[in-house]
Design a protein around this motif. Sequence first.
Motif, short mmCIF file in Angstrom:
data_model
loop_
_atom_site.label_atom_id
_atom_site.label_comp_id
_atom_site.label_asym_id
_atom_site.label_seq_id
_atom_site.Cartn_x
_atom_site.Cartn_y
_atom_site.Cartn_z
N HIS A 245 -4.71 -13.56 4.74
CA HIS A 245 -4.27 -13.07 3.46
C HIS A 245 -5.34 -11.83 3.03
CE1 HIS A 245 -1.16 -15.67 3.13
NE2 HIS A 245 -1.55 -16.70 2.58
N TYR B 95 -4.96 -8.81 5.10
CA TYR B 95 -3.61 -8.04 4.67
C TYR B 95 -3.78 -7.40 3.38
CZ TYR B 95 0.88 -7.67 2.40
OH TYR B 95 2.10 -7.20 1.67
N LEU B 96 -4.44 -8.14 2.34
CA LEU B 96 -4.69 -7.38 1.14
C LEU B 96 -5.88 -6.07 1.19
CD1 LEU B 96 -5.14 -10.65 -0.86
CD2 LEU B 96 -3.14 -8.93 -1.22
N TYR C 149 -3.91 -3.23 2.65
CA TYR C 149 -2.74 -2.70 2.23
C TYR C 149 -2.78 -1.41 1.43
CZ TYR C 149 1.74 -2.90 -0.10
OH TYR C 149 3.06 -2.81 -0.64
N GLY D 29 -0.96 -2.46 -8.35
CA GLY D 29 -1.02 -3.02 -6.88
C GLY D 29 -2.48 -2.98 -6.71
N TRP E 80 -3.33 -6.25 -8.52
CA TRP E 80 -2.82 -7.34 -7.79
C TRP E 80 -3.71 -7.89 -6.71
CZ3 TRP E 80 2.56 -4.78 -7.43
CH2 TRP E 80 3.10 -4.87 -8.69
N CYS E 81 -4.20 -6.71 -5.48
CA CYS E 81 -5.03 -6.85 -4.54
C CYS E 81 -6.39 -7.32 -4.98
CB CYS E 81 -5.05 -5.71 -3.61
SG CYS E 81 -3.37 -5.24 -3.02
N GLY F 205 -0.17 -12.32 3.86
CA GLY F 205 0.81 -12.19 2.58
C GLY F 205 1.69 -12.95 2.36
N ASP G 237 4.42 -9.21 0.05
CA ASP G 237 4.06 -7.91 -0.59
C ASP G 237 2.59 -8.44 -1.48
OD1 ASP G 237 4.95 -8.67 -3.50
OD2 ASP G 237 6.67 -8.64 -2.07
N PRO G 238 1.80 -7.47 -1.96
CA PRO G 238 0.64 -7.95 -2.76
C PRO G 238 1.01 -8.78 -4.12
CG PRO G 238 0.46 -5.64 -2.09
CD PRO G 238 1.75 -6.17 -1.67
N THR H 283 2.00 -12.40 -3.39
CA THR H 283 0.50 -12.75 -2.81
C THR H 283 0.02 -13.23 -3.97
OG1 THR H 283 0.84 -11.33 -0.85
CG2 THR H 283 -1.24 -12.51 -1.29
#
Length: 353
Positions: free
Chosen positions: A22, A25-26, A29, A48, A51-52, A277, A287-288, A291
């Motif tokens: 994760h 991924y984050l 992104y 976004g 979120w990340c 994710g 998707d974030p 996640t």
Amino acid sequence: MSLVRDVSLKGNEPTQLLSSLHAKYLSKYGESETELEYALTDFLRISGVYWCTTALDIIGKKDLLEREKILSFVEECFDPASGGYRPCPGHDPHMLYTLSAVQILVTLDAVHSADTDAIMRFVKSQYQADGSFTGDKWGEVDTRFSFCAAAISFLLKQMDCINWDAAVDFVMRCSNFDGGFGTRPGSESHSGQIYCCLGFLTLTGQLHRVDVDNLGWWLAERQLMSGGLNGRPEKLPDVCYSWWVLASLSMLGRLHWIDHKKLSSFILASQDDETGGIADRPGDMPDPFHTLFGLAGLSLMANRDHSDLIISSGDSPATDEAKSANLKPINPVLCMAQEILDMRQLSIQYLPC
């Protein structure tokens, strides 16, 4: 055949929290600006980033963030004319994205770089005579924006800048016979709107006006046999409601009214064990957004007085030894690491359990 809409788990889904995947991924992104997905999501880009940023913070990987690059982007999104923030340069400022920007600034300890007076000018410009808040100059009314107004004001320590009486009355007019809340008076109860209204009422010190047990029952009924939660009756389960429903129950002191182990299994099963994710449900693309809210839900269950819940962590569900995931405690009202609010000396009063 059951009349309840749900999903079935195949049995081969991940059972451990894949924190390292994760984090990768984050942190990666949105790096490629040539991808179609990047172009199609510019209307919510600053959210976004929030979120990340918050998801990485929860799993203890905030060091992977490019702080100065993020702060530069946030500054580019600021609209000095209105005082609000855009989702990205070239778009209109909006309450949703202004809250995301403020959450990012607080998380990265950069509020001092923001024009607080201008931001509050934007928030107050959206306050309507009937107590509602609009999202932007185009006039849409939604209880989400009431929450945004209170959350922004709280994070900036500017709650005294607004008389909340009419706003509280408006939100209470959006309540329904089932205890829930909708977008406007007369609108259907929805878990996302309930979270926003409870968050608003918590921040304004008016949560005692809610029928706690009636609403708690409605929220607890959102859990399906798969363990997942839906947003309203007859809808499929979705990982994001692991946040909207759980956070609402937490604010009400009723977090124990659902089966945590089944919900944890559903969230873990929704992970992508190849890319990292979390998706809306098992087998879908991550998707974030999902996640963050999947991790946030796991954090609420693991950290808010339920130490019996163990979430295993590892890069490989089959080989890693089970151990605590060590997710940071998260604030159920603002979806930010609790330590961030503590460092800013922001305290929230909750209903007694």
